[in-house]
Design a protein around this motif. Structure first.
Motif, mmCIF file in Angstrom:
data_model
loop_
_atom_site.group_PDB
_atom_site.id
_atom_site.type_symbol
_atom_site.label_atom_id
_atom_site.label_comp_id
_atom_site.label_asym_id
_atom_site.label_seq_id
_atom_site.Cartn_x
_atom_site.Cartn_y
_atom_site.Cartn_z
ATOM 1 N N GLY A 20 -55.614 -16.896 25.659
ATOM 2 C CA GLY A 20 -56.396 -17.843 24.110
ATOM 3 C C GLY A 20 -55.776 -19.085 24.494
ATOM 4 O O GLY A 20 -55.688 -19.422 25.259
ATOM 5 N N LEU A 21 -56.562 -20.183 23.005
ATOM 6 C CA LEU A 21 -56.241 -21.438 23.319
ATOM 7 C C LEU A 21 -54.869 -21.496 23.726
ATOM 8 O O LEU A 21 -53.519 -21.176 22.693
ATOM 9 N N ARG A 22 -55.160 -23.095 23.621
ATOM 10 C CA ARG A 22 -52.820 -23.906 23.107
ATOM 11 C C ARG A 22 -53.021 -23.064 24.088
ATOM 12 O O ARG A 22 -50.854 -22.522 22.746
ATOM 13 N N GLN A 23 -52.058 -22.754 25.256
ATOM 14 C CA GLN A 23 -51.479 -21.747 25.406
ATOM 15 C C GLN A 23 -49.855 -23.144 26.050
ATOM 16 O O GLN A 23 -49.920 -23.982 27.096
ATOM 17 N N THR A 24 -48.257 -22.809 26.399
ATOM 18 C CA THR A 24 -47.309 -23.319 26.587
ATOM 19 C C THR A 24 -47.197 -22.779 27.800
ATOM 20 O O THR A 24 -47.683 -21.820 28.684
ATOM 21 N N THR A 25 -47.054 -23.768 28.914
ATOM 22 C CA THR A 25 -47.142 -23.293 29.637
ATOM 23 C C THR A 25 -45.779 -22.006 30.474
ATOM 24 O O THR A 25 -45.731 -20.935 31.253
#
Lengths: 316, 132
Positions: free
Chosen positions: B39-44
Motif C-alpha cells: 500500500g501507499l506511504r510506506q516508511t523505509t
C-alpha cells in the motif's frame, strides 16, 4: 539450506522467515527442522479469522493484534490469499491494512498463497504455526478469505474461529450456512453503522441460534464493530478471551488439539503417499497409455486402480 | 531458487499514486509470481521489515515523488543492516535518467520507466534470479 534451530528459538526474524519459506517451498527438506522444533515447542493459541472479501478482516486483525501486543503478548499473523489457478501467481494484499502493527517489534506478519499444495494447504499452515510458536509467538492469527472448503479446513486448525460478516453480505451469508456457520465460535458484524446493519443482525442471530446443534455450553456471541473507528473492538477482545478461557476450563482445548493433530497426521500421510507413489506414477510414460486403455475400454478404471494399488503394496 | 518467486511491491515516502505499482503487481502475479503489496506511504522501516518477514526474492520500489535519492539509500542501508541484502531490488516510476547511475551504484539492479512492457520486467527478474 541449513536453518539454525537456536536462532529460531531465539526469535531471530530473518531465520524464522527463511524457515517458513522452507516449509512452504521444499517441504521434504523442512522435516528435519520441524522434527527438532516439535519436541521443543508448545503450540501457540490460534485465532482463525475468515469471512467474505471486503468485510474488514485485515482491519479487524490489526486492531486485535494491536490490543494484544499492548498487553504484552508476542503475536504473529498468517494472512492467506488465493493463488490464481491460471498463472499460479497470487496477490497478497493483507499488509495494506496492517501498516500500524507492521513495525511493532513483537509482531510478525507473513502472507501466504494457497498454491496447489499436494494434500492441501493445511500441512504447510500447521508447520508454519509450529515454526512461529517455536520462535516465541504466543498467539497466532490466521486470516483467510472466502467461504470455500479450503477456508473451512484452515479454520479447523484454530482454537477460536471468528467469522466476519458485513451488512451487505446478504447473499454470501446464504452460502455460509452449511460450512462456516458451523465453524464459527464468534461472529462479528463489521461496518455495523451501515443502513442495513439491523436487518443483517436479525438474520445472523437466527442463523447462529440454528448453527450448532450440540449442547457445548458455549453461547456464540455476535459482536457489532466498526473496525476503522475502533468501535466494538474492546467487546470483541473480551469475547475472544472468554472463548479462550472456556476452552481451557472445559476439556475442549484438549479435544481440539487431538482433532487438529489427527488431521495433521492424516495430511502428512497423504502428502507422503502422494509424493512417494502417486507422483512417480503420474510421471511414468505408461500412465498415459493406461488412460488410453481405459478410454478404449480395453480395461475398466477399477481394475486399473487396483493393479496400481497392488504395485504400491509390493513397494512398501 | 524455488519456483515460486516472491516479490514485495512497495511505495516508499509520501506520494499518493499507486496505479503503476498495482499494474506491476498484477502483471507479476499473472506471470506466476506471489506478490505482496503493502500500500501507499510506506516508511523505509516498514518496507525492510516486510521484506525480511515475507522472505521475498525481489523488492520493487515504486516512486513518483522525486525523493528516490533520499529514500533508496536508506532502504538499501537498512536491508544490509538486517542481513537482507540477498534480495534483488528494482525500481520504477518517475526517476530521471541522470539519477540512474547513482541508484545502480547503490545496488538497485534495474530501473524501469513508465511505459515499460511487463514482460520486460518479468524477463529481467527471471534472468537476475537465474530461473527459466
Amino acid at each position: 539450506m541449513k536453518i539454525d534451530v537456536d536462532k529460531i528459538l531465539a526469535g531471530d526474524e530473518k531465520t524464522v522467515a527463511k524457515a517458513i519459506s522452507l516449509v512452504e517451498n521444499s517441504r521434504g527438506e523442512a522435516f528435519d527442522l520441524l522434527r527438532e522444533l516439535y519436541l521443543k515447542t508448545n503450540l501457540a493459541y490460534l485465532l482463525g479469522v475468515t469471512g467474505p472479501p471486503g468485510g474488514g478482516k485485515s482491519t479487524l486483525v490489526e486492531k486485535i493484534v494491536s490490543r494484544w501486543v499492548d498487553s504484552g503478548e508476542k503475536v504473529a499473523v498468517i494472512a492467506i490469499d488465493p493463488s490464481s489457478e491460471f498463472s499460479g501467481g497470487a496477490l497478497l494484499g493483507d499488509r495494506i491494512r496492517m501498516g500500524k502493527i507492521a513495525t511493532h517489534p513483537d509482531v510478525f506478519i507473513r502472507s501466504m498463497a494457497t498454491r496447489g499444495y499436494l494434500g492441501g494447504l493445511n500441512p504447510a499452515i500447521f508447520d508454519t504455526v509450529l515454526v512461529l510458536s517455536a520462535a516465541g509467538y504466543e498467539r497466532i492469527v490466521i486470516e483467510t478469505v472466502g467461504v470455500g472448503q479450503n477456508e473451512i479446513d484452515i479454520v479447523s486448525l484454530a482454537d477460536t474461529t471468528l467469522v466476519v460478516t458485513v451488512p451487505e453480505a446478504g447473499d454470501e451469508i446464504q452460502s455460509f450456512k452449511a460450512g462456516l456457520m458451523e465453524a464459527g465460535d464468534l461472529f462479528v458484524l463489521n461496518k455495523s453503522d451501515h443502513a442495513t446493519a439491523h436487518k443483517m443482525e436479525l438474520i445472523l442471530k437466527q442463523m447462529i441460534d440454528l448453527a450448532r446443534s450440540d449442547d457445548s455450553g458455549w453461547k456464540i456471541p455476535l459482536i457489532k464493530t466498526i473496525a476503522t473507528e475502533e468501535d466494538g473492538i474492546g467487546d470483541l477482545i473480551e469475547e475472544i478471551a472468554a472463548h479462550k478461557n472456556y476452552l481451557e476450563v472445559s476439556n475442549l482445548e484438549l479435544d481440539n488439539k487431538k482433532k487438529v493433530m489427527k488431521n495433521h497426521l492424516i495430511h502428512l500421510l497423504e502428502e507422503g503417499l502422494r509424493n512417494k507413489y502417486i507422483e512417480p506414477l503420474l510421471k511414468d510414460k505408461d500412465f498415459d497409455h493406461s488412460v488410453d486403455e481405459v478410454i478404449e475400454r480395453k480395461k475398466d478404471p477399477y481394475t486399473q486402480v487396483s493393479e496400481w494399488l497392488s504395485d504400491f503394496g509390493e513397494g512398501v | 531458487m524455488s519456483e515460486n518467486i516472491k516479490v514485495l511491491i512497495a511505495k516508499p515516502g509520501l506520494d499518493g499514486h499507486d496505479r503503476g505499482a498495482k499494474v506491476i503487481a498484477r502483471g507479476l502475479k499473472e506471470a506466476g509470481m506471489e506478490v505482496v503489496y503493502t500500500g501507499l506511504r510506506q516508511t523505509t522501516e516498514q518496507i525492510v521489515r516486510a521484506a525480511v518477514q515475507e522472505d521475498v526474492d525481489v523488492i520493487g520500489l515504486s516512486i513518483l515523488s522525486g525523493a528516490h535519492s533520499h529514500l533508496f539509500p536508506e532502504i538499501m542501508k537498512k536491508l544490509k543492516d538486517n542481513g537482507k541484502d540477498d534480495v534483488l531490488v528494482i525500481a520504477g516510476g518517475i526517476i530521471p535518467d541522470d539519477d540512474h547511475a547513482e541508484l545502480k551504484d547503490l545496488g538497485i539492479k534495474g530501473i524501469f520507466k513508465p511505459g515499460t512492457p511487463i514482460n520486460e520486467i518479468v524477463e529481467f527478474i527471471h534472468q537476475e534470479l537465474d530461473v527459466a
